[in-house]
Design an enzyme around this catalytic site. Structure first.
Site, short mmCIF file in Angstrom:
data_model
loop_
_atom_site.label_atom_id
_atom_site.label_comp_id
_atom_site.label_asym_id
_atom_site.label_seq_id
_atom_site.Cartn_x
_atom_site.Cartn_y
_atom_site.Cartn_z
N TYR A 52 8.46 13.73 -3.58
CA TYR A 52 8.47 12.78 -4.69
C TYR A 52 9.23 13.37 -5.88
CZ TYR A 52 6.50 9.47 -8.10
OH TYR A 52 6.33 8.51 -9.08
N SER B 151 1.45 -4.16 -6.78
CA SER B 151 0.34 -3.42 -7.38
C SER B 151 0.84 -2.57 -8.53
CB SER B 151 -0.35 -2.53 -6.33
OG SER B 151 0.52 -1.48 -5.91
N GLY B 152 -0.10 -1.99 -9.25
CA GLY B 152 0.21 -0.98 -10.25
C GLY B 152 1.10 -1.45 -11.39
N ILE B 153 2.02 -0.59 -11.78
CA ILE B 153 2.91 -0.84 -12.91
C ILE B 153 3.73 -2.11 -12.68
CG2 ILE B 153 4.96 0.04 -14.11
CD1 ILE B 153 3.77 2.89 -13.56
N GLY C 163 8.69 -3.69 -6.25
CA GLY C 163 7.49 -2.87 -6.21
C GLY C 163 6.42 -3.50 -7.08
N SER D 56 9.75 9.11 -13.42
CA SER D 56 8.48 9.83 -13.57
C SER D 56 8.76 11.08 -14.38
CB SER D 56 7.93 10.22 -12.19
OG SER D 56 6.87 11.15 -12.30
#
Length: 337
Positions: free
Chosen positions: A157, A18-20, A15, A144
């Site tokens: 989610y 992008s992002g983290i 993953g 999360s």
């Protein structure tokens, strides 16, 4: 349990386009690790590898959809084939549909769970044999705060992240029982300014947003790198996440009331967005292969991570707080007599 210095590690980051995940890959490479990055977006992976190489780092990429075990296994196998070992596995891939539960189809709910929960399970299945062969290492899973406290409008989610927490708890104790020196870490970010809210599906009629305040992705990346060298059970990133976790522990009803007051309007922007707009639930989308999202203006600093990364300071602060509480209780008792 002793983990290798990052400069001696081979790290797979799932993953990572992008992002983290992207920020984490850049920071591992800057610290001297060899990295393998994986995602569905080949343009995002190519640009990431080029950026790492331009900084003098070492990186390869593997295209993979984490809902397919064989594709996830290929990430781990190709990492070992390329570099001879695997020391740390970082799993950040996720997707979501932000909508009232009654508007989410069975196929959408299942897909979010397949990517956000089963992808993480497949990651551990693929990485563990290689970590055991190396003799030590770290599994770092990006969960999360929704794994501790669900949010309305994010039922698939939240369900996936709760499932992930249960899975990691079971796996961690099994590895301890078998005396494997493999650290299992759950990173639990609060609301982070990544392109996640640009990419997920939504049926709110407007572009979604996380419940503010936001924190910058670098805070999460720093926590991941810390866990790669220091065995860590779990790490909540973002002071607001720590506060919500505390409220949920002492009174779930209070947490319900808080979210009832802020979470419905708090997840809506004023920007119209159709439910037919492109999203990454079933296929990757282009244009968001970057670290940050659109909410830097809503981002604030977070201070408590420094305590988590400095255990003596953390326990000293807790002891000081406990002494303060004891003194207040003692004073109250004398006044009450």
């Amino acid at each position: 349990m002793q983990l290798k210095p990052i400069s001696q590690q081979v790290v797979a980051i799932v993953g990572a386009s992008s992002g983290i995940g992207r920020d984490t890959a850049l920071k591992f490479a800057q610290r001297g690790a060899k990295v393998v990055v994986a995602a569905r977006s080949e343009p995002g992976l190519k640009s990431l590898v080029e950026e790492i190489q331009s900084l003098g780092g070492v990186a390869k990429y593997v295209i993979a959809d984490v809902s397919d075990f064989e594709q996830v296994k290929a990430i781990a196998d190709q990492t070992v084939a390329e570099y001879g070992q695997l020391d740390t596995w970082v799993h950040a891939a996720a997707t979501g549909v932000i909508a009232p539960f009654e508007k989410i189809t069975p196929e959408e709910f299942a897909r979010v769970v397949d990517v956000t929960l089963m992808g993480q399970v497949y990651g551990a299945m693929a990485a563990l044999p290689h970590l055991k062969q190396t003799g030590r290492g770290a599994l770092i899973h990006i969960s999360s705060m929704e794994g501790r406290r669900s949010l309305p409008l994010q039922s698939p989610y939240s369900a996936a992240k709760h499932g992930l927490e249960g899975f990691l708890d079971a796996l961690r104790v099994e590895l301890q029982h078998e005396k494997w020196p493999i650290s299992v870490t759950s990173i639990l970010p609060a609301t982070i300014n990544t392109p996640f809210y640009n990419k997920v599906g939504t049926k709110l009629g407007v572009k979604p947003t996380g419940v503010p305040p936001y924190y910058q992705p670098s805070l999460v990346a720093d926590a991941i790198l810390y866990a790669a060298e220091h065995p860590t059970r779990d790490f909540v990133v973002g002071d607001a996440g720590k506060i919500l976790d505390f409220i949920q522990r002492i009174s779930p009803l209070l947490a319900d009331s808080l979210l009832l007051a802020i979470a419905f309007q708090g997840q809506r922007t004023n920007e119209p967005k159709s439910e037919d707009a492109p999203n990454n639930v079933f296929e990757p989308i282009t244009g968001y292969d970057k670290v940050e999202g659109d909410f830097r203006n809503l981002s604030i600093p977070s201070f408590l991570e420094s305590l988590d990364m400095n255990p003596p300071l953390k326990w000293g602060a807790l002891a000081f707080a406990a002494l303060g509480i004891a003194a207040l209780v003692g004073l109250w008792g004398r006044n009450d007599i």
